[in-house]
Design an enzyme around this catalytic site. Structure first.
Site, PDB file in Angstrom:
ATOM      1  N   CYS A  57     -33.087  14.285   7.545  1.00  0.00           N
ATOM      2  CA  CYS A  57     -32.308  13.328   6.757  1.00  0.00           C
ATOM      3  C   CYS A  57     -33.034  11.991   6.622  1.00  0.00           C
ATOM      4  O   CYS A  57     -33.043  11.390   5.543  1.00  0.00           O
ATOM      5  CB  CYS A  57     -30.949  13.082   7.402  1.00  0.00           C
ATOM      6  N   ASP A  58     -33.614  11.510   7.716  1.00  0.00           N
ATOM      7  CA  ASP A  58     -34.057  10.119   7.773  1.00  0.00           C
ATOM      8  C   ASP A  58     -35.549   9.912   7.971  1.00  0.00           C
ATOM      9  O   ASP A  58     -36.021   8.769   7.940  1.00  0.00           O
ATOM     10  CB  ASP A  58     -33.306   9.409   8.914  1.00  0.00           C
ATOM     11  N   CYS A  63     -31.298  13.015  12.977  1.00  0.00           N
ATOM     12  CA  CYS A  63     -31.694  13.966  11.939  1.00  0.00           C
ATOM     13  C   CYS A  63     -33.004  13.538  11.290  1.00  0.00           C
ATOM     14  O   CYS A  63     -33.022  12.652  10.437  1.00  0.00           O
ATOM     15  CB  CYS A  63     -30.593  14.097  10.888  1.00  0.00           C
TER      16      CYS A  63
END
Length: 316
Positions: A133-134, A130
């Site tokens: 997300c990261d 992701c």
């Protein structure tokens, strides 16, 4: 007999539990293999509204606590068979059999992984699925992206906002992505390509330090230094047990309308079991809210013995 049975305990399932239990519906939440779903495996979460910084497990625990405070019951069981001939509907788990007047499917999806040495050991420490997300954790660091489709290029382009360089590793000599994304990626100075190559291993002590690459034609192997590995080779919805019971598309995602209704009246769906596009914790949570509100209306109609509203149709 319960009012609502929720299959899945990620953001969609736990949000549905909060809304259902707060509406005074007796609510069961089945955790499946692991409480929390994909978000519980993410160490740092920075894009969930209301929390500038929180870990995935902590966010899951807060959602669980809120659902339980309103009376939802968390059941550590995996449902292996369903009977949607009701209502009531029957759910058979590994530990027991359950009955409910309505069901919310929030079983999510699982990212396809490479199945290579080091992948699991360095999960969350440089290995991710992701970018949204990261990606921010790799500011001014080199990262690698595996894949050649639209998702790989979309996420790779997103990663250029943070990373010093993004290397796309693809097992073929041309991309499967559409022309627009191919052109954008080709024109992006931060993106490089390694063709006809697979990742054979992830290497590092406490975090990703390099990848073991193998050319698919020559078999030659080499080490490629990088700080992060982002894998975008597709997702598989966790919907196997619903085949033949709920309408799905060709990829196994459950078909729903804008009200989160499936083709079976009284069975609703939320999150990545039906969403292959956004795949975010916040969008899944919103769909869990919608599904629970619709389940509450369905229960009210059952109790009053009124005919279902037209919104229950599964198409559109």
């Amino acid at each position: 007999m319960h009012d609502v049975a929720i299959m899945g305990s990620g953001p969609a399932g736990l949000t549905a539990a909060i809304y259902a239990a707060r509406a005074n519906l007796s609510t069961l939440v089945f955790t499946g293999d692991a409480l929390g779903g994909q978000i519980a495996t993410t160490y740092d979460v920075e894009n969930y509204p209301g929390f500038e910084e929180i870990t995935g497990p902590d966010l899951t625990a807060r959602m669980q606590g809120q659902a339980e405070r309103f009376g939802a019951e968390i059941v550590y069981d995996q449902i292996i068979e369903v009977d949607f001939g009701g209502p009531p509907f029957t759910l058979t788990g590994r530990a027991a059999t359950y009955a409910a007047r309505s069901v919310i499917v929030a079983t999510g999806a699982s990212p396809r992984l490479l199945g290579i040495p080091g992948e699991q050991e360095l999960w969350g420490r440089g290995v991710s699925v992701c970018a949204t997300c990261d990606g921010a954790f790799f500011k001014d660091q080199p990262v690698a992206v595996v894949g050649g489709g639209d998702s790989a290029l979309q996420e790779g382009l997103f990663l250029t906002r943070f990373a010093s360089e993004v290397t796309v590793i693809h097992r073929r000599d041309q991309l499967r992505a559409g022309p627009y994304l191919r052109d954008r990626a080709g024109a992006e100075p931060k993106i490089n390509f390694i063709w006809d190559t697979v990742v054979a291993g992830v290497q590092g002590d406490q975090a990703v330090q390099s990848l073991r690459l193998r050319n698919v034609h020559t078999g030659e192997e080499s080490d490629f230094p990088t700080e992060g590995l982002f894998i975008f080779i597709g997702h598989d919805p966790n919907t196997e047990i619903f085949k033949g019971k709920l309408e799905m598309d060709e990829d196994g995602y459950i078909i729903s309308n804008r009200y989160m209704h499936t083709n079976v009246e009284g069975v609703f769906v939320a999150g990545e079991a039906q969403d292959h596009y956004f795949r975010q914790a916040i969008t899944s949570a919103g769909e869990g809210c919608q599904a629970a509100m619709e389940a509450e209306k369905f229960i009210a109609r059952l109790e009053s013995r009124q005919p279902a509203a037209a919104a229950g149709a599964a198409s559109g």
